[in-house]
Design an enzyme around this catalytic site. Sequence first.
Site, PDB file in Angstrom:
ATOM      1  N   ASP A  32       0.854  -1.194   0.000  1.00  0.00           N
ATOM      2  CA  ASP A  32       0.000   0.000   0.000  1.00  0.00           C
ATOM      3  C   ASP A  32       0.881   1.232   0.000  1.00  0.00           C
ATOM      4  O   ASP A  32       2.074   1.167   0.345  1.00  0.00           O
ATOM      5  CB  ASP A  32      -0.907   0.000   1.241  1.00  0.00           C
ATOM      6  N   VAL A  47       1.773   0.686  -7.088  1.00  0.00           N
ATOM      7  CA  VAL A  47       1.592  -0.472  -7.971  1.00  0.00           C
ATOM      8  C   VAL A  47       1.714  -0.122  -9.454  1.00  0.00           C
ATOM      9  O   VAL A  47       1.744  -1.015 -10.296  1.00  0.00           O
ATOM     10  CB  VAL A  47       0.244  -1.188  -7.702  1.00  0.00           C
ATOM     11  N   TYR A  64     -13.474   4.380 -14.914  1.00  0.00           N
ATOM     12  CA  TYR A  64     -13.533   3.384 -13.850  1.00  0.00           C
ATOM     13  C   TYR A  64     -14.151   2.086 -14.365  1.00  0.00           C
ATOM     14  O   TYR A  64     -13.616   0.994 -14.139  1.00  0.00           O
ATOM     15  CB  TYR A  64     -14.344   3.947 -12.681  1.00  0.00           C
TER      16      TYR A  64
END
Length: 260
Positions: free
Chosen positions: A37, A59, A166
């Site tokens: 994270d 990431v 999204y």
Amino acid sequence: MKLDSSIAAVVTGGASGLGAATARRLAAQGVKVAIFDLNADLGESLARDLGGVFCQVDVTSDTDVDAALARARSRHGQERVLVNCAGIGNATKTASRDKASGEIRHFPLAGFDRIIQVNLVATFRCIAKSAAGMLTLPPLADGERGAIVNTASVAAQDGQMGQSAYSASKAGIVGMTLPIARDLMGEGIRVNTILPGIFNTPLLQAAPDHVKAALAESVPFPKRLGDPDEYAQLVEVMITNGYFNGESVRLDGAIRMAPR
């Protein structure tokens, strides 16, 4: 796959929300959990509570993911489980007109690309790198080497206004689930995806009570927000049930999202 102290797992986006619930559930079974994270405060605190390891990682960065995997593996060994929960969202119409000024705008392409990079490309990045590591493991029962669970969204199938980026990113996760499962089937690595509905994550917890009540009322049954541990329960099933492979499953109380 039996979950116990012989299993190492990586959970991306594991510091809060669905990822944190998953990390807790896996750790409760004895699994050695690595939390990936950006939020160091939350991630380090949870890792201490679970006896796991925290890796601060973006990431979208090959370098960060490689370094985080190396750190996690140095502590716990090669992971047999990867759960991808890292992701972001936004709400921007494809094109729109300002009611006051009449100015016409379109969705900035850099913003669209950012959603795709974080939600879709980064999910694939973590899958590919983790799966390559799993290939080095000796097989378990039925020849199984690993299990991967991804997080899409019901927006992959019924996205609302402003969710073009999204929805595209989450639909991409659904679309690549079966091909990746087929890519890895000869190596004993299973791949599945969850499409969550409206869950009581930190983002919603900050919303006014009347907003949360309206969202809960929109769920056919049960008329409440999803509990993150209910997501984690399905993750556990997808990992432990060896016949669960190549599937994308909604977890949503039967909701079908309205246009807005």
